[in-house]
Write a protein that holds these residues in place. Structure first.
Motif: not given
Length: 347
Positions: A74-93
């Protein structure tokens, strides 16, 4: 609708009142606190029910028990979700500012489709089967499409409309190729079915380590583009008068979006709606100033992504719904509601 005319004056030339800046700052702090809560929930809650004592033990006293292994995953999953969320949000903006289109997302320029086409090529023709193997193909496909879009858009004479049209044309061509390969190759279809939905379930630390350098560069590049994108939003002539370098800004914007979206798509698959909805929602209460939009998008996008992932793990226990399905199910009606109830936020 693509807009190629100057929008309302940007915050660069019309600073917000001190009271509004304070509210924005307080809102950003509260958003960060919400993110911490969601991160904790992502580690503590899942398809496998664990007590708080087991979660604590797995985080700080790992002895290799089954519960400890689950917490580690779950820690790995959470870290990946955190990084992917930041990436998708910034790229969309960044892409919404670049194309002056509030409905733009990483899929508009074909970046997601480029990654998908590269992965299906690796699976079908090169026999690549592991995530760590085709993550590089996904990233390479996204990068190639990003370069092609910029080249077809006219490089020095690139405009928002030309970039969007180039991305749409490449997306259509790659979509046809993708479907043709998957129809004729059952093995590729079986392996791609799970990846194309978008999921955090296969998160591994080695995958995170592979994409982390690209995400780090992309995040820094995107955050550094706030002021140039503010100038670009006021129209080409005004931006030149303010000293902005249009070609460099557009080139770096596409590079940032390609690094961010390409790395996130490579690791998780093409997760839709995060890069589209969050920047638009953020813009509705921050205004058009990219100096606020980018930090807010970087904080609230992983809130949406991790929250959707937790929901997908809970609602169908002991199985789970992929996060890409949940974000679409949540995002579509919410976004429609916002568009119908509010005036579309201008860029």
């Amino acid at each position: 609708m693509l807009v190629d005319s100057p929008p309302e004056p940007c915050a660069e030339t019309a600073p917000a009142p001190p009271g509004r800046r304070l509210l924005r700052g307080v809102g950003l702090v509260l958003s960060a606190a919400l993110l911490l809560v969601v991160v904790f929930a992502s580690v503590a809650v899942g398809a496998e029910q664990l007590s708080m004592g087991q979660v604590w033990h797995g985080l700080f006293q790992d002895t290799g028990t089954y519960a400890d292994v689950v917490v580690g995953e779950r820690v790995s999953r959470t870290l990946l979700g955190l990084l992917a969320g930041i990436a998708l949000g910034l790229s969309g903006a960044v892409l919404q500012a670049l194309t002056r289109n509030p409905l733009a997302d990483p899929g508009l320029l074909g970046i997601n489709m480029g990654a998908s086409a590269a992965v299906v090529t690796a699976i079908s023709f090169l026999g690549v089967t592991s995530l760590t193997g085709y993550v590089w193909f996904a990233f390479a496909g996204a990068a190639v499409v990003g370069v092609l879009v910029y080249a077809l858009g006219g490089t020095r004479s690139a405009t928002p409309v030309r970039l969007a049209l180039a991305g749409t044309a490449l997306t259509a061509a790659l979509s046809g190729y993708l479907q043709a390969v998957m129809i004729t190759d059952n093995a590729a279809l079986d392996r791609m079915r799970f990846w194309t939905v978008g999921s955090l379930a296969s998160a591994k630390m080695d995958t995170i380590e592979q994409v982390l350098p690209f995400l780090g560069v992309g995040i820094l590049l995107a955050l550094g583009l706030a002021r140039p994108l503010n100038a670009l939003a006021m129209g080409d002539d005004t931006a030149r008068a303010l000293g902005a370098h249009l070609t460099r800004t557009r080139g770096l914007s596409i590079a940032a979006a390609t690094l961010l979206c390409g790395a996130a798509t490579a690791a998780c698959g093409p997760i839709m709606f995060v890069g589209l909805m969050v920047p638009h929602v953020v813009r509705s209460f921050t205004g058009p100033d990219m100096r606020w939009i980018l930090p807010y998008a970087a904080v609230l996008s992983p809130v949406l992504l991790l929250g959707a992932d937790v929901l997908g793990r809970v609602v169908s226990r002991p199985a789970e719904l992929q996060v890409g399905i949940v974000t679409a199910a949540i995002g579509a009606p919410v976004f429609i509601f916002l568009v119908r109830r509010q005036r579309m936020a201008k860029l």
